[in-house]
Design a protein around this motif. Structure first.
Motif, PDB file in Angstrom:
ATOM      1  N   UNK A   1       1.557  10.807 -12.196  1.00 18.06           N
ATOM      2  CA  UNK A   1       2.253  11.862 -11.462  1.00 18.06           C
ATOM      3  C   UNK A   1       3.609  12.163 -12.072  1.00 18.06           C
ATOM      4  N   UNK A   2       4.633  12.049 -11.253  1.00 17.11           N
ATOM      5  CA  UNK A   2       5.971  12.406 -11.723  1.00 17.11           C
ATOM      6  C   UNK A   2       6.790  11.217 -12.186  1.00 17.11           C
ATOM      7  N   UNK A   3       6.144  10.074 -12.312  1.00 17.99           N
ATOM      8  CA  UNK A   3       6.948   8.912 -12.705  1.00 17.99           C
ATOM      9  C   UNK A   3       6.220   8.047 -13.724  1.00 17.99           C
ATOM     10  N   UNK A   4       7.025   7.174 -14.350  1.00 18.48           N
ATOM     11  CA  UNK A   4       6.473   6.159 -15.242  1.00 18.48           C
ATOM     12  C   UNK A   4       6.300   4.889 -14.434  1.00 18.48           C
ATOM     13  N   UNK A   5       5.316   4.108 -14.802  1.00 18.30           N
ATOM     14  CA  UNK A   5       5.108   2.862 -14.060  1.00 18.30           C
ATOM     15  C   UNK A   5       4.824   1.723 -15.041  1.00 18.30           C
ATOM     16  N   UNK A   6       5.379   0.572 -14.748  1.00 10.85           N
ATOM     17  CA  UNK A   6       5.157  -0.620 -15.569  1.00 10.85           C
ATOM     18  C   UNK A   6       5.088  -1.832 -14.643  1.00 10.85           C
ATOM     19  N   UNK A   7       4.704  -2.965 -15.205  1.00 13.16           N
ATOM     20  CA  UNK A   7       4.680  -4.199 -14.405  1.00 13.16           C
ATOM     21  C   UNK A   7       5.341  -5.323 -15.189  1.00 13.16           C
ATOM     22  N   UNK A   8       6.009  -6.189 -14.456  1.00  5.85           N
ATOM     23  CA  UNK A   8       6.594  -7.397 -15.057  1.00  5.85           C
ATOM     24  C   UNK A   8       6.082  -8.592 -14.257  1.00  5.85           C
TER      25      UNK A   8
ATOM     26  N   UNK B   1       8.512  -0.145 -10.972  1.00  6.70           N
ATOM     27  CA  UNK B   1       8.276  -1.426 -11.633  1.00  6.70           C
ATOM     28  C   UNK B   1       7.542  -2.340 -10.660  1.00  6.70           C
ATOM     29  N   UNK B   2       6.312  -2.668 -11.003  1.00  5.49           N
ATOM     30  CA  UNK B   2       5.524  -3.593 -10.175  1.00  5.49           C
ATOM     31  C   UNK B   2       5.986  -5.005 -10.476  1.00  5.49           C
ATOM     32  N   UNK B   3       6.269  -5.756  -9.425  1.00 10.36           N
ATOM     33  CA  UNK B   3       6.642  -7.157  -9.598  1.00 10.36           C
ATOM     34  C   UNK B   3       5.387  -7.988  -9.362  1.00 10.36           C
ATOM     35  N   UNK B   4       4.730  -8.348 -10.450  1.00  8.43           N
ATOM     36  CA  UNK B   4       3.566  -9.232 -10.362  1.00  8.43           C
ATOM     37  C   UNK B   4       2.233  -8.514 -10.326  1.00  8.43           C
ATOM     38  N   UNK B   5       1.220  -9.355 -10.395  1.00  5.75           N
ATOM     39  CA  UNK B   5      -0.181  -8.954 -10.539  1.00  5.75           C
ATOM     40  C   UNK B   5      -0.703  -8.159  -9.350  1.00  5.75           C
TER      41      UNK B   5
ATOM     42  N   UNK C   1      14.052  -1.556  -3.415  1.00  2.00           N
ATOM     43  CA  UNK C   1      13.111  -2.677  -3.500  1.00  2.00           C
ATOM     44  C   UNK C   1      12.232  -2.680  -2.251  1.00  2.00           C
ATOM     45  N   UNK C   2      10.930  -2.695  -2.488  1.00  2.00           N
ATOM     46  CA  UNK C   2       9.981  -2.722  -1.366  1.00  2.00           C
ATOM     47  C   UNK C   2       8.793  -3.601  -1.756  1.00  2.00           C
ATOM     48  N   UNK C   3       7.851  -3.693  -0.869  1.00  2.00           N
ATOM     49  CA  UNK C   3       6.645  -4.492  -1.118  1.00  2.00           C
ATOM     50  C   UNK C   3       5.402  -3.682  -0.786  1.00  2.00           C
ATOM     51  N   UNK C   4       4.262  -4.137  -1.289  1.00  2.00           N
ATOM     52  CA  UNK C   4       2.977  -3.520  -0.912  1.00  2.00           C
ATOM     53  C   UNK C   4       2.744  -3.738   0.588  1.00  2.00           C
ATOM     54  N   UNK C   5       2.921  -4.985   1.039  1.00  2.00           N
ATOM     55  CA  UNK C   5       2.801  -5.274   2.479  1.00  2.00           C
ATOM     56  C   UNK C   5       4.184  -5.393   3.096  1.00  2.00           C
ATOM     57  N   UNK C   6       4.332  -4.857   4.286  1.00  2.00           N
ATOM     58  CA  UNK C   6       5.633  -4.931   4.964  1.00  2.00           C
ATOM     59  C   UNK C   6       5.738  -6.139   5.898  1.00  2.00           C
ATOM     60  N   UNK C   7       4.626  -6.815   6.164  1.00  2.52           N
ATOM     61  CA  UNK C   7       4.649  -8.002   7.035  1.00  2.52           C
ATOM     62  C   UNK C   7       4.155  -9.218   6.268  1.00  2.52           C
ATOM     63  N   UNK C   8       4.679 -10.385   6.634  1.00  3.68           N
ATOM     64  CA  UNK C   8       4.366 -11.611   5.902  1.00  3.68           C
ATOM     65  C   UNK C   8       2.950 -12.121   6.202  1.00  3.68           C
TER      66      UNK C   8
ATOM     67  N   UNK D   1      16.651   5.778  -9.089  1.00  2.00           N
ATOM     68  CA  UNK D   1      15.772   6.144 -10.211  1.00  2.00           C
ATOM     69  C   UNK D   1      14.633   5.136 -10.355  1.00  2.00           C
ATOM     70  N   UNK D   2      14.883   3.882  -9.956  1.00  2.00           N
ATOM     71  CA  UNK D   2      13.851   2.849 -10.088  1.00  2.00           C
ATOM     72  C   UNK D   2      13.484   2.294  -8.718  1.00  2.00           C
ATOM     73  N   UNK D   3      12.179   2.165  -8.533  1.00  2.00           N
ATOM     74  CA  UNK D   3      11.651   1.485  -7.346  1.00  2.00           C
ATOM     75  C   UNK D   3      10.921   0.224  -7.820  1.00  2.00           C
ATOM     76  N   UNK D   4      11.360  -0.937  -7.348  1.00  2.97           N
ATOM     77  CA  UNK D   4      10.658  -2.193  -7.615  1.00  2.97           C
ATOM     78  C   UNK D   4       9.716  -2.472  -6.446  1.00  2.97           C
ATOM     79  N   UNK D   5       8.485  -2.837  -6.767  1.00  3.63           N
ATOM     80  CA  UNK D   5       7.510  -3.104  -5.702  1.00  3.63           C
ATOM     81  C   UNK D   5       6.915  -4.502  -5.874  1.00  3.63           C
TER      82      UNK D   5
END
Ligand code: URA
Length: 186
Positions: free
Chosen positions: A148-155, A120-124, A81-88, A38-42
């Motif tokens: 769209x079909x979801x709610x979005x927030x950031x912490x 849920x966005x993790x960070x700026x 849990x995922x990230x905007x970029x997949x490589x470091x 239900x939740x995706x952290x990015x």
């Protein structure tokens, strides 16, 4: 891509050479968790520990994220849990806009497969990419937006909390709101 699959997406991501970061990665950090969450952290981008293991949020910041999930009774295995970029990025520098542009379609495909109720966005960096380019994390963390079909927030990003522990109370309050919203949506 309506006939997309996790296998195809992972293979595309692991074989990606769309930006320079593919040359310095040890592992592509694809994402982890419940594929029907239900939740995706990015988060933003993998760090050193994530690059070595191929798993997002396993270093110090990840351990702190785990503590917040535990505190509000959201099992880590129940979220994705995922990230905007997949490589470091080298030396953990901020992602370049061109790197984000090259990578963002992988996250979009993940969102289409997961169909989360909330993101849920993790960070700026994540919030500026996914909510609004002028997002102000200190003012707008914990606010809800409909997309769209979801709610979005950031912490706050957990790495910021390691540098500035005074913000931990606000983080706990935001995480409690997320848990409450999750229960409402169920
Ligand atoms: N910071 C991030 O933004 N993502 C990770 O996976 C680890 C640290």
């Amino acid at each position: 891509m309506s006939n997309d699959t996790w296998e195809k997406l992972r293979a595309d991501c692991e074989g990606c050479t769309a930006c320079e970061l593919c040359k310095t990665r040890t592992n592509c950090v694809f994402g982890t968790g419940d594929e029907n969450a239900d939740i995706l952290f990015v988060g933003e981008a993998p760090g050193d520990n994530e690059d070595k293991t191929g798993i997002p949020f396993v270093g110090r910041a990840g351990k702190l994220l785990d503590q917040y999930l535990f505190a509000v009774d959201i099992p880590r295995e129940s979220v994705y849990i995922a990230n905007i970029l997949k490589c470091r990025p080298p030396k953990n520098r901020d992602p370049l806009p061109a790197e984000e542009d090259a990578c963002i379609e992988f996250l979009r495909r993940q969102v289409r497969l997961i169909k989360p109720k909330m993101i849920v966005c993790l960070g700026r960096i994540s919030a500026m990419r996914l909510i609004s380019p002028d997002f102000k994390i200190t003012k707008q963390h914990g606010e809800w937006f409909e997309k769209g079909n979801f709610l979005i927030t950031a912490v706050y990003h957990p790495a910021l909390l390691l540098r500035d522990p005074r913000r931990k109370e606000e983080m706990l309050a935001d995480m409690k709101k997320i848990k409450q919203k999750l229960d409402e949506l169920k």
